[in-house]
Write an enzyme that holds these catalytic residues in place. Structure first.
Site, PDB file in Angstrom:
ATOM      1  N   ASN A 141       3.733  -1.986   2.938  1.00 39.61           N
ATOM      2  CA  ASN A 141       5.074  -1.611   2.491  1.00 39.61           C
ATOM      3  C   ASN A 141       4.999  -0.511   1.430  1.00 39.61           C
ATOM      4  O   ASN A 141       4.051  -0.464   0.653  1.00 39.61           O
ATOM      5  CB  ASN A 141       5.808  -2.836   1.918  1.00 39.61           C
ATOM      6  CG  ASN A 141       5.975  -3.921   2.966  1.00 39.61           C
ATOM      7  OD1 ASN A 141       5.855  -3.639   4.167  1.00 39.61           O
ATOM      8  ND2 ASN A 141       6.201  -5.146   2.524  1.00 39.61           N
ATOM      9  N   HIS A 170      -0.188   2.316   2.581  1.00 36.11           N
ATOM     10  CA  HIS A 170       0.610   3.405   3.152  1.00 36.11           C
ATOM     11  C   HIS A 170       1.386   4.169   2.104  1.00 36.11           C
ATOM     12  O   HIS A 170       2.345   4.866   2.426  1.00 36.11           O
ATOM     13  CB  HIS A 170       1.570   2.845   4.224  1.00 36.11           C
ATOM     14  CG  HIS A 170       0.859   2.249   5.401  1.00 36.11           C
ATOM     15  ND1 HIS A 170       1.448   1.376   6.287  1.00 36.11           N
ATOM     16  CD2 HIS A 170      -0.424   2.393   5.824  1.00 36.11           C
ATOM     17  CE1 HIS A 170       0.567   1.018   7.207  1.00 36.11           C
ATOM     18  NE2 HIS A 170      -0.574   1.608   6.939  1.00 36.11           N
ATOM     19  N   CYS A 208       4.917  25.706  -6.739  1.00 36.97           N
ATOM     20  CA  CYS A 208       4.076  26.627  -5.946  1.00 36.97           C
ATOM     21  C   CYS A 208       4.860  27.098  -4.729  1.00 36.97           C
ATOM     22  O   CYS A 208       4.376  27.894  -3.925  1.00 36.97           O
ATOM     23  CB  CYS A 208       2.792  25.918  -5.487  1.00 36.97           C
ATOM     24  SG  CYS A 208       3.043  24.850  -4.037  1.00 36.97           S
ATOM     25  N   ASN A 239       5.291 -15.578  10.095  1.00 33.55           N
ATOM     26  CA  ASN A 239       6.173 -14.634  10.781  1.00 33.55           C
ATOM     27  C   ASN A 239       7.125 -15.475  11.646  1.00 33.55           C
ATOM     28  O   ASN A 239       6.674 -16.411  12.294  1.00 33.55           O
ATOM     29  CB  ASN A 239       5.318 -13.718  11.679  1.00 33.55           C
ATOM     30  CG  ASN A 239       6.074 -12.511  12.167  1.00 33.55           C
ATOM     31  OD1 ASN A 239       7.248 -12.600  12.530  1.00 33.55           O
ATOM     32  ND2 ASN A 239       5.429 -11.354  12.138  1.00 33.55           N
ATOM     33  N   PRO A 240       8.437 -15.115  11.680  1.00 36.73           N
ATOM     34  CA  PRO A 240       9.347 -15.888  12.549  1.00 36.73           C
ATOM     35  C   PRO A 240       9.095 -15.619  14.027  1.00 36.73           C
ATOM     36  O   PRO A 240       9.487 -16.384  14.883  1.00 36.73           O
ATOM     37  CB  PRO A 240      10.744 -15.442  12.124  1.00 36.73           C
ATOM     38  CG  PRO A 240      10.582 -14.238  11.293  1.00 36.73           C
ATOM     39  CD  PRO A 240       9.168 -14.149  10.867  1.00 36.73           C
ATOM     40  N   GLU A 241       8.467 -14.461  14.317  1.00 38.59           N
ATOM     41  CA  GLU A 241       8.180 -14.096  15.726  1.00 38.59           C
ATOM     42  C   GLU A 241       6.685 -14.194  16.025  1.00 38.59           C
ATOM     43  O   GLU A 241       5.867 -14.172  15.111  1.00 38.59           O
ATOM     44  CB  GLU A 241       8.593 -12.627  15.966  1.00 38.59           C
ATOM     45  CG  GLU A 241       9.933 -12.212  15.389  1.00 38.59           C
ATOM     46  CD  GLU A 241      11.081 -12.605  16.309  1.00 38.59           C
ATOM     47  OE1 GLU A 241      12.158 -12.922  15.795  1.00 38.59           O
ATOM     48  OE2 GLU A 241      10.839 -12.634  17.522  1.00 38.59           O
TER      49      GLU A 241
END
Ligand code: BV8
Ligand code: ZN
Length: 244
Positions: A100, A117, A148, A211-213
């Site tokens: 995140n 990331h 610049c 994870n719900p999925e």
């Protein structure tokens, strides 16, 4: 809800490594990338979070990041973030790695956060790489530029770009050493981040997915806790006797 094995591992001396993804921020109101969500449903992150998209249409890409920055300005971390900050204090050896870019882990009190990331609240010059603090892009106005002359871009890792070397190597070695690896709120399809849970498990870690999925990881994980991280993590702390 939790296996005996997991409760046994929730001891201070266990070496723990956690990988979080957009799902951890979902309950704070940050839309996930690949779930169905509002304004940006018509785009896939791969179409916007890359250098070509930025060079071809900097206004669109910068507007997307501005939209996400303003979203983040108006939301709070959720119990999932706070639970992970608590875990950092409880375990002697605890490493939090996130995909995140919303900075919510730090706002929830996590001291050491490995941002694979990057961070959407930081910018850099596309030309000379100079770090530039927050820049707000107003659509229709001049594109923000560095002294610049180079275009200013968010300091995040786009598709096709290398991840920050040191952050990735530290995350990888912590995954190798982990006794317990928690993969939380990630679809586990973006590499090399998605390789960390597998590296950990291959090196002996007990791999738990929250994870719900179902995801690509679900069938190889040692334990799958199906549900929202903002609900499951406080329950896991409670079951361990850690007050949130
Ligand atoms: C690189 C920053 C190489 C910007 C992001 C083919 C095969 C394998 C790899 C590749 C391939 N083709 C290309 C690649 C490489 C590519 C990649 O992996 N592509 C994928 C799409 C196949 N990777 C790269 O390009 C990386 N760089 O490889 O460089 C290289 C080598 C040599 C020289 C030069 C280069 C760079 C990847 C980083 C890209 N940047 N973001 C920004 O954020 O704007 S990725 C983006 O996806 C975000 O960072 C996000 O975090 C990440 C992963 O997504 P998730 O976090 O998992 O979010 P998602 O929505 O997918 O899932 C949310 C989950 O939460 C869901 O499962 C949902 O069920 C769950 N959930 C929902 N609510 C909750 C919940 N869970 C818990 N609680 C809830 N309440
Ligand atoms: Zn510059």
């Amino acid at each position: 809800m939790f296996s005996k094995k997991l409760i046994q591992l929730m001891q201070p001396e266990t070496r723990v490594c956690v990988l979080t993804g957009a799902g951890v921020s979902a309950e704070s109101g940050v839309p996930t990338f690949r779930g169905a969500h509002g304004l940006w449903q018509k785009f896939r992150p791969e179409e916007l979070a890359n250098v070509d998209a930025f060079l071809n249409n900097p206004e669109l890409v910068l507007a997307w990041y501005q939209y996400r920055r303003e979203l983040i300005d108006n939301i709070e971390p959720n119990p999932g973030h706070y639970s992970l900050a608590k875990m950092e204090q409880y375990f002697a050896d605890f490493t939090l790695v996130t995909q995140n870019v919303d900075g919510l882990h730090r706002r929830a009190g996590s001291q050491k956060v490995y941002e694979l990331h990057g961070n959407i609240l930081h910018n850099k010059c596309f030309q000379c790489g100079k770090a530039i603090q927050r820049v707000d892009f107003v659509e229709g106005e001049e594109l923000p530029r560095c002294e610049c002359g180079g275009l200013i871009r968010p300091d995040v890792v786009w598709f096709g770009e290398m991840l920050p070397e040191k952050t990735l190597t530290t995350a990888a070695s912590k995954a190798v050493e982990a006794d317990l690896f928690l993969s939380i709120g990630t679809s586990a399809i973006v590499y090399p981040a998605a390789g960390l849970p597998l590296t950990a498990q291959r090196n002996g870690a007990y791999l738990v997915e929250i994870n719900p999925e179902q995801t690509d990881l679900s069938r190889t994980a040692n334990e799958v806790l199906s549900g929202q991280s903002g609900e499951i993590l406080p329950k896991l702390l409670e079951a361990t006797g850690i007050a949130l």
